[in-house]
Design a protein around this motif. Sequence first.
Motif, PDB file in Angstrom:
ATOM      1  N   MET A 513       0.835  -1.206   0.000  1.00  0.00           N
ATOM      2  CA  MET A 513       0.000   0.000   0.000  1.00  0.00           C
ATOM      3  C   MET A 513       0.865   1.249   0.000  1.00  0.00           C
ATOM      4  O   MET A 513       1.848   1.343   0.755  1.00  0.00           O
ATOM      5  N   ASP A 514       0.484   2.218  -0.834  1.00  0.00           N
ATOM      6  CA  ASP A 514       1.165   3.507  -0.811  1.00  0.00           C
ATOM      7  C   ASP A 514       0.481   4.413   0.212  1.00  0.00           C
ATOM      8  O   ASP A 514      -0.507   4.030   0.857  1.00  0.00           O
ATOM      9  N   ASP A 515       0.984   5.636   0.370  1.00  0.00           N
ATOM     10  CA  ASP A 515       0.458   6.553   1.389  1.00  0.00           C
ATOM     11  C   ASP A 515      -1.025   6.851   1.185  1.00  0.00           C
ATOM     12  O   ASP A 515      -1.798   6.949   2.157  1.00  0.00           O
ATOM     13  N   GLU A 516      -1.425   7.001  -0.076  1.00  0.00           N
ATOM     14  CA  GLU A 516      -2.831   7.320  -0.348  1.00  0.00           C
ATOM     15  C   GLU A 516      -3.738   6.155   0.044  1.00  0.00           C
ATOM     16  O   GLU A 516      -4.814   6.361   0.619  1.00  0.00           O
ATOM     17  N   ILE A 518      -3.084   3.889   2.301  1.00  0.00           N
ATOM     18  CA  ILE A 518      -3.086   3.798   3.767  1.00  0.00           C
ATOM     19  C   ILE A 518      -4.065   4.819   4.353  1.00  0.00           C
ATOM     20  O   ILE A 518      -4.818   4.528   5.280  1.00  0.00           O
ATOM     21  N   ALA A 519      -4.046   6.021   3.772  1.00  0.00           N
ATOM     22  CA  ALA A 519      -4.944   7.073   4.269  1.00  0.00           C
ATOM     23  C   ALA A 519      -6.413   6.712   4.057  1.00  0.00           C
ATOM     24  O   ALA A 519      -7.290   7.181   4.805  1.00  0.00           O
ATOM     25  N   ASP A 520      -6.709   5.871   3.050  1.00  0.00           N
ATOM     26  CA  ASP A 520      -8.090   5.508   2.736  1.00  0.00           C
ATOM     27  C   ASP A 520      -8.586   4.302   3.541  1.00  0.00           C
ATOM     28  O   ASP A 520      -9.736   3.892   3.386  1.00  0.00           O
ATOM     29  N   LEU A 521      -7.747   3.725   4.387  1.00  0.00           N
ATOM     30  CA  LEU A 521      -8.184   2.577   5.184  1.00  0.00           C
ATOM     31  C   LEU A 521      -9.323   2.988   6.130  1.00  0.00           C
ATOM     32  O   LEU A 521      -9.363   4.134   6.601  1.00  0.00           O
ATOM     33  N   PRO A 522     -10.258   2.064   6.424  1.00  0.00           N
ATOM     34  CA  PRO A 522     -11.397   2.385   7.315  1.00  0.00           C
ATOM     35  C   PRO A 522     -10.955   2.446   8.776  1.00  0.00           C
ATOM     36  O   PRO A 522     -11.218   1.539   9.562  1.00  0.00           O
ATOM     37  N   VAL A 523     -10.298   3.528   9.138  1.00  0.00           N
ATOM     38  CA  VAL A 523      -9.733   3.639  10.481  1.00  0.00           C
ATOM     39  C   VAL A 523     -10.628   4.412  11.446  1.00  0.00           C
ATOM     40  O   VAL A 523     -10.281   4.587  12.614  1.00  0.00           O
ATOM     41  N   ARG A 524     -11.777   4.896  10.953  1.00  0.00           N
ATOM     42  CA  ARG A 524     -12.705   5.627  11.826  1.00  0.00           C
ATOM     43  C   ARG A 524     -14.091   4.981  11.772  1.00  0.00           C
ATOM     44  O   ARG A 524     -14.505   4.459  10.736  1.00  0.00           O
ATOM     45  N   ARG A 525     -14.786   5.033  12.892  1.00  0.00           N
ATOM     46  CA  ARG A 525     -16.155   4.504  12.955  1.00  0.00           C
ATOM     47  C   ARG A 525     -17.064   5.384  12.092  1.00  0.00           C
ATOM     48  O   ARG A 525     -17.009   6.606  12.177  1.00  0.00           O
ATOM     49  N   SER A 556      -0.865   8.563   8.090  1.00  0.00           N
ATOM     50  CA  SER A 556      -0.508   9.981   7.962  1.00  0.00           C
ATOM     51  C   SER A 556      -1.209  10.869   8.989  1.00  0.00           C
ATOM     52  O   SER A 556      -0.760  11.976   9.281  1.00  0.00           O
ATOM     53  N   ASP A 557      -2.311  10.398   9.563  1.00  0.00           N
ATOM     54  CA  ASP A 557      -3.094  11.187  10.510  1.00  0.00           C
ATOM     55  C   ASP A 557      -2.576  10.944  11.928  1.00  0.00           C
ATOM     56  O   ASP A 557      -2.614   9.813  12.434  1.00  0.00           O
ATOM     57  N   ALA A 558      -2.140  12.002  12.583  1.00  0.00           N
ATOM     58  CA  ALA A 558      -1.579  11.873  13.933  1.00  0.00           C
ATOM     59  C   ALA A 558      -2.603  11.313  14.913  1.00  0.00           C
ATOM     60  O   ALA A 558      -2.260  10.540  15.820  1.00  0.00           O
ATOM     61  N   ALA A 559      -3.872  11.685  14.759  1.00  0.00           N
ATOM     62  CA  ALA A 559      -4.906  11.192  15.662  1.00  0.00           C
ATOM     63  C   ALA A 559      -5.098   9.682  15.512  1.00  0.00           C
ATOM     64  O   ALA A 559      -5.308   8.961  16.501  1.00  0.00           O
ATOM     65  N   VAL A 560      -5.021   9.206  14.273  1.00  0.00           N
ATOM     66  CA  VAL A 560      -5.148   7.766  14.034  1.00  0.00           C
ATOM     67  C   VAL A 560      -3.948   7.033  14.613  1.00  0.00           C
ATOM     68  O   VAL A 560      -4.090   5.968  15.227  1.00  0.00           O
ATOM     69  N   ARG A 561      -2.769   7.594  14.417  1.00  0.00           N
ATOM     70  CA  ARG A 561      -1.564   6.952  14.977  1.00  0.00           C
ATOM     71  C   ARG A 561      -1.684   6.831  16.495  1.00  0.00           C
ATOM     72  O   ARG A 561      -1.361   5.791  17.079  1.00  0.00           O
TER      73      ARG A 561
END
Length: 576
Positions: A513-516, A518-525, A556-561
Amino acid sequence: MRLVFTNADQDTFDEYRSRFAARVRERGGSVSPSVLKTVLDYKFGEPDAGGDGQLAQWHRGDVAALLLDWLPRLGGADLPSEDAVRTALEAWFGLLTEQEWWDPRSDSVAELLAVIGEVAEGYQRAAANRAEHHIASYMTEVMVDNDIDIEDPEQVADFERRVDAGEIDVDFALLSGLADGSIEPPPSFLSGAGRFGASWRAPVLLEGAALDAAITAAPGYAALKEEFDALDDMYDDVAADADADPRAGDPVLVWDFGFESIADDLLDITELDEDGFDEAFDADPEDVVEQVLMVLFMERLPMPENLVGELVADMCGALDDSAPATGQVALFDRAAGFVLGELRRHGAVVREEHGQDADAAGGPVVSLTPLGEWAAYRELTDAGYDIRTFDELMAESAEVLVERAASGEPGGDLDLEAWIEARDIESAVRELTAVAVRTDDSTHRATVSAATAERALLARPVYEELLEVPAAGRLARTWLFHAGFRKESDLQADDLEWHTVDAIAAMARMDLMDDEQIADLPVRRQGGVPSIIDLAVEHQHPEAAFLLSWLGEHHSDAAVRKEARTALFRLSSRGA
């Protein structure tokens, strides 16, 4: 549980070694954790020493190498007793047998444990005097390299005389360093082959008429044959050395004559004598030729021509300094360029100036021809590397091919396809799905799923049978669903969620996976739908810790990290 680690990195193996140790502890018994760790480390191996990464396959040579090389060389200040080693091996073999993981190609447990008694005296001497053991191992290797029968007192005495006379090269600086402990001992001739030969390309070796045809088709063969025929004395010498080998017809003799002359000509083009060459390259001309072949053999794809010299310089230690001399690097470039040109003349290397590979590299690329693979295999095996041929690879277990393909190394997927096509499809699918059911590695499950999906109609009956196997039900249901043989209503509640976590973990491990992406992964409810972080924890997925750690580092999102790291902490706190 995953059992093959030939292409694994150290971090991955360390993770699994902890899991294996925990499983051994659960069985009970008084196994030393440090000795068990050493046993497993041996079988994982080093690139050029120790085991081959197949933790369930053991042979008598493995036990001998463990006791006579690995432990004396890497076993710490105080070597364990033979009884402690025996206990650790018995515990590991017991777990493999109990879980039905034992590789049937192994020697029997009784045969393996018998080796401990057979080498006990040598191991005790090594424990009593490590320096003396390392010196003896090195000198024995020198004798073997010089065809000395170490059991013949007269030959040994003659060897000592030739060493004293300077007729046989011995690294006295190494001997001195081994004696005073200032130099770490190198692997001995008993060390085991390591993982290199099993992780490199598996060559299809030319032989017979096909080999002769490849040699005679080389661009420089006619001129080389003419030069060879003119040297009657040399022809007689080389023919005598062939020892009446029926495979060694005239083309092979001509090849040998031309190949061996490359090292001599390399001295001439560098305008150095042997001592000067050794000082400049920290290697003799034969070694430089061998290393050019090794660089091309290790890299399965066409390689930028201008990188070969740099890689050979690195292998010779010339790039150890933070700022290597420009002239020194240029010297390696010149030497590598000459060797590549000669190998092209002999039909062992092809050079491409145009095309997809050359365009991507921004310049000419070089690669081995089938004749070059034959030559490299011959040189590298003569140098002590245990390289697995294509035929040997095709006879390996399913997990070996799955692990090879899942590693992402070029050609690994093609090797797996060839392995499948070389046997009955139903049998191949059964072996592959057995790996997928047993393993806890998401990349291996993904590799099996993709390979069987390529032949979905033939694989379907096997997956249908797996629906009745409790440990395989989820895997079978999701595969049949994605292959179009089942409806979503046929799935159980958490099947797709578990599969989603598994698939994302596999892509993360394989760096797909590239950065884009990774950013599109379902990481939020979203709308009551849980995030991938929630799912990993909720289902106690075996890849949960890895995936949360990976998201905590790469998103890439600090909150997700932060959320991923917090979830990982909570997961770790409750012992998951």
